[in-house]
Design a protein around this motif. Structure first.
Motif, mmCIF file in Angstrom:
data_model
loop_
_atom_site.group_PDB
_atom_site.id
_atom_site.type_symbol
_atom_site.label_atom_id
_atom_site.label_comp_id
_atom_site.label_asym_id
_atom_site.label_seq_id
_atom_site.Cartn_x
_atom_site.Cartn_y
_atom_site.Cartn_z
ATOM 1 N N ARG A 1 -77.899 9.303 35.179
ATOM 2 C CA ARG A 1 -77.719 8.535 33.943
ATOM 3 C C ARG A 1 -78.908 7.601 33.704
ATOM 4 O O ARG A 1 -79.448 7.533 32.600
ATOM 5 C CB ARG A 1 -76.422 7.722 34.064
ATOM 6 C CG ARG A 1 -75.949 7.247 32.745
ATOM 7 C CD ARG A 1 -74.603 6.556 32.809
ATOM 8 N NE ARG A 1 -74.233 6.258 31.453
ATOM 9 C CZ ARG A 1 -73.325 6.898 30.751
ATOM 10 N NH1 ARG A 1 -72.650 7.869 31.289
ATOM 11 N NH2 ARG A 1 -73.090 6.574 29.504
ATOM 12 N N LEU A 2 -79.312 6.899 34.767
ATOM 13 C CA LEU A 2 -80.425 5.950 34.631
ATOM 14 C C LEU A 2 -81.705 6.670 34.192
ATOM 15 O O LEU A 2 -82.420 6.221 33.296
ATOM 16 C CB LEU A 2 -80.657 5.237 35.979
ATOM 17 C CG LEU A 2 -81.847 4.284 36.038
ATOM 18 C CD1 LEU A 2 -81.596 3.056 35.171
ATOM 19 C CD2 LEU A 2 -82.157 3.853 37.470
ATOM 20 N N ILE A 3 -81.975 7.814 34.835
ATOM 21 C CA ILE A 3 -83.229 8.513 34.533
ATOM 22 C C ILE A 3 -83.091 9.350 33.252
ATOM 23 O O ILE A 3 -83.995 9.377 32.417
ATOM 24 C CB ILE A 3 -83.637 9.406 35.732
ATOM 25 C CG1 ILE A 3 -83.973 8.514 36.932
ATOM 26 C CG2 ILE A 3 -84.816 10.308 35.378
ATOM 27 C CD1 ILE A 3 -84.199 9.264 38.224
ATOM 28 N N GLY A 4 -81.952 10.021 33.117
ATOM 29 C CA GLY A 4 -81.794 10.960 31.994
ATOM 30 C C GLY A 4 -81.559 10.289 30.656
ATOM 31 O O GLY A 4 -82.078 10.730 29.629
ATOM 32 N N LEU A 5 -80.764 9.219 30.675
ATOM 33 C CA LEU A 5 -80.455 8.540 29.407
ATOM 34 C C LEU A 5 -81.147 7.188 29.303
ATOM 35 O O LEU A 5 -81.416 6.698 28.201
ATOM 36 C CB LEU A 5 -78.948 8.332 29.272
ATOM 37 C CG LEU A 5 -78.105 9.603 29.108
ATOM 38 C CD1 LEU A 5 -76.643 9.244 28.939
ATOM 39 C CD2 LEU A 5 -78.583 10.409 27.902
ATOM 40 N N GLY A 6 -81.393 6.590 30.454
ATOM 41 C CA GLY A 6 -82.030 5.269 30.445
ATOM 42 C C GLY A 6 -81.033 4.186 30.080
ATOM 43 O O GLY A 6 -79.868 4.448 29.770
ATOM 44 N N ILE A 7 -81.535 2.976 30.122
ATOM 45 C CA ILE A 7 -80.702 1.828 29.772
ATOM 46 C C ILE A 7 -80.860 1.587 28.283
ATOM 47 O O ILE A 7 -81.977 1.622 27.774
ATOM 48 C CB ILE A 7 -81.146 0.614 30.600
ATOM 49 C CG1 ILE A 7 -80.744 0.875 32.051
ATOM 50 C CG2 ILE A 7 -80.538 -0.683 30.102
ATOM 51 C CD1 ILE A 7 -81.353 -0.059 33.013
#
Ligand code: FAD
Length: 434
Positions: free
Chosen positions: A413-419
């Motif tokens: 989630r952090l890498i694929g969608l980011g914050i």
């Protein structure tokens, strides 16, 4: 856009007899992922925009090609997903670490709650050509290739445009707002005098290609192979492997001194299925080096100027997030600045600096969080690996905590969608050219 021709009176007159001044609403310096996406979104929303790109085309050195789910989602919102489908690309849904032959999944994108839960490996030039072609359907979009910006134009303490040169000579673009999206070695950042914070990175990356064969393993996960003193990622492309060979910071000189055989041997030992073709790497002239740096501006703006993408924050290659953060910056800027730019276009009023500060405020949270994560991985996983003696085959890699199964999905989630993933909020205002 309007063009005025005037006779120059300064000392460069001898070389360039005529200066052309272009008047536009937004001037974007740099046609990378941030600049082309921003130019497209602004033109689509009816804002006149001139994008200056110093190269003649997008087909140049490899600069990464990981289009993450966040960007795929944006392309879908923009109705461009089908166009991307036509560009040949590979998909990966996981990232693995291979530690001395033992494979562990570190990142999993397959469970993300989006339409495209994978990373598309799209050559960056194809991605940019696709965006530029779409942007070019709007009459407000003006992409100048071979156009290198070298100086800011200021009036009364405010940036009112840039000077650039192209094969015809030196010219000026005057704009209500100038965006610097000219990458990690940004000329405009330097010209602005804005100060940055630089963080160390323990590694550099040597990039090169080796041919791909039909019998090669079909890798659906992107695998980072870690060995004492080095790491290698093999990225599948149509007919070749794009290889990232991770070395100690500043270690390229030492690698060169050992000769090309040392590099070939390192690849063969780390990625055994490539051993039969490492000889095709003729010499170091077939390689290019990415000097990894992690930095960010303290302030991303001045009156009349906003910096975005790598120009505002150079990212480590860990996670392959650079393109995606640059695109997210562009979308946020278009969402927040289209109205002030339309007002500037219609009434000639300046874009208030607080609107630029608001873009920084929105985008610096994901930037800081992502860089903090990258620096953590660099220090717990990459630095110890690179410190280990390459000839010590008994050395064990430290177990990076991020390979624990519990964090695979959060990392996806952090890498694929980011914050704080952005969504396109602007609407098409102008008719596309047919
Ligand atoms: C070798 C390498 C591999 C990478 N791998 C990955 C990866 O796998 N995944 C990933 O997400 N990121 C990767 N990156 C990082 C990624 O390329 C950047 O983070 C991303 O491209 C930043 O986009 P940008 O638009 O901000 O800047 P850039 O892509 O750097 O674009 C800047 C543009 O401005 C132009 N320009 C520069 N100066 C001027 C000037 N004075 N006047 C006019 N034009 C100018 C340049 O020609 C360029 O087209 C890699 C980078 C490199 C160098």
């Amino acid at each position: 856009m309007t063009d005025d021709r005037s006779t120059r009176t300064d000392r460069s007159q001898a070389h360039t007899p005529a200066t052309r001044t272009t008047r536009t609403t937004a001037c974007v310096v740099g046609g990378g992922p941030a600049g082309v996406m921003l130019g497209f979104l602004l033109a689509r929303a009816g804002v006149r925009v001139t994008v200056l790109e110093k190269h003649a085309d997008f087909l140049r050195d490899f600069r990464g090609d990981t289009v993450h789910p966040s960007t795929l989602e944006l392309l879908t919102e923009l109705g461009l997903r089908e166009r991307l489908e036509k560009v040949h690309h590979q998909r990966i849904s996981q990232v693995c670490f291979d530690r001395d032959g033992q494979q562990v999944t570190a990142v999993d994108f397959s469970h993300l709650p989006v339409r495209h839960p994978y990373v598309a490996l799209v050559p960056q030039w194809d991605f940019l050509e696709m965006l530029a072609a779409q942007a070019d359907t709007y009459p407000e979009f003006d992409l100048r290739r071979n156009a290198e910006a070298y100086e800011l134009v200021r009036e009364d303490g405010r940036v009112v445009g840039v000077r650039f040169r192209d094969p015809d000579g030196d010219h000026v673009v005057r704009a209500a707002l100038t965006f610097a999206t000219d990458g990690r070695h940004s000329t405009i950042r330097q010209a602005s005098g804005l100060r940055s914070r630089t963080f160390g990175a323990p590694m550099d990356v040597v990039w090169f290609r080796l041919p791909r064969k039909d019998e090669d393993p079909l890798e659906e996960a992107l695998t980072l192979r870690l060995r004492s003193g080095r790491g290698v990622a093999a990225i599948p492309r149509d007919t070749y492997w794009q290889l990232a060979y991770i070395i100690r910071k500043g270690g390229f000189g030492a690698l060169r001194a050992q000769g090309i055989d040392a590099l070939r041997r390192g690849v063969a030992e780390t990625v055994p299925f490539l051993a039969d073709r490492v000889d095709q790497l003729a010499g170091f002239e077939d390689t290019s080096v990415l000097e990894v740096r992690v930095d960010r501006l303290r302030r991303w703006h001045q009156p009349g100027l906003l910096l975005l993408g790598d120009a505002a924050h150079a990212m480590s290659p860990l996670g392959g997030v650079g393109i995606n953060l640059a695109v997210q910056d562009a979308v946020a800027a278009a969402n927040m600045l289209t109205e002030p730019l339309r007002t500037a276009q219609n009434l000639g009023t300046p874009v208030p600096e607080r609107a630029l500060a608001a873009v920084q405020h929105r985008r610096q949270v994901p930037t800081i969080a992502t860089q903090t994560f990258q620096r953590f991985v660099q220090s717990v996983a990459v630095a110890p690996m690179l410190r280990a003696d390459p000839d010590d085959h008994t050395a064990r890699m430290p177990v990076p905590p991020l390979v624990l199964p519990l964090v695979r999905r959060p990392l996806g989630r952090l890498i694929g969608l980011g914050i704080r993933p952005e969504h396109v909020r602007t609407r098409p205002a102008s008719a596309a050219r047919t």
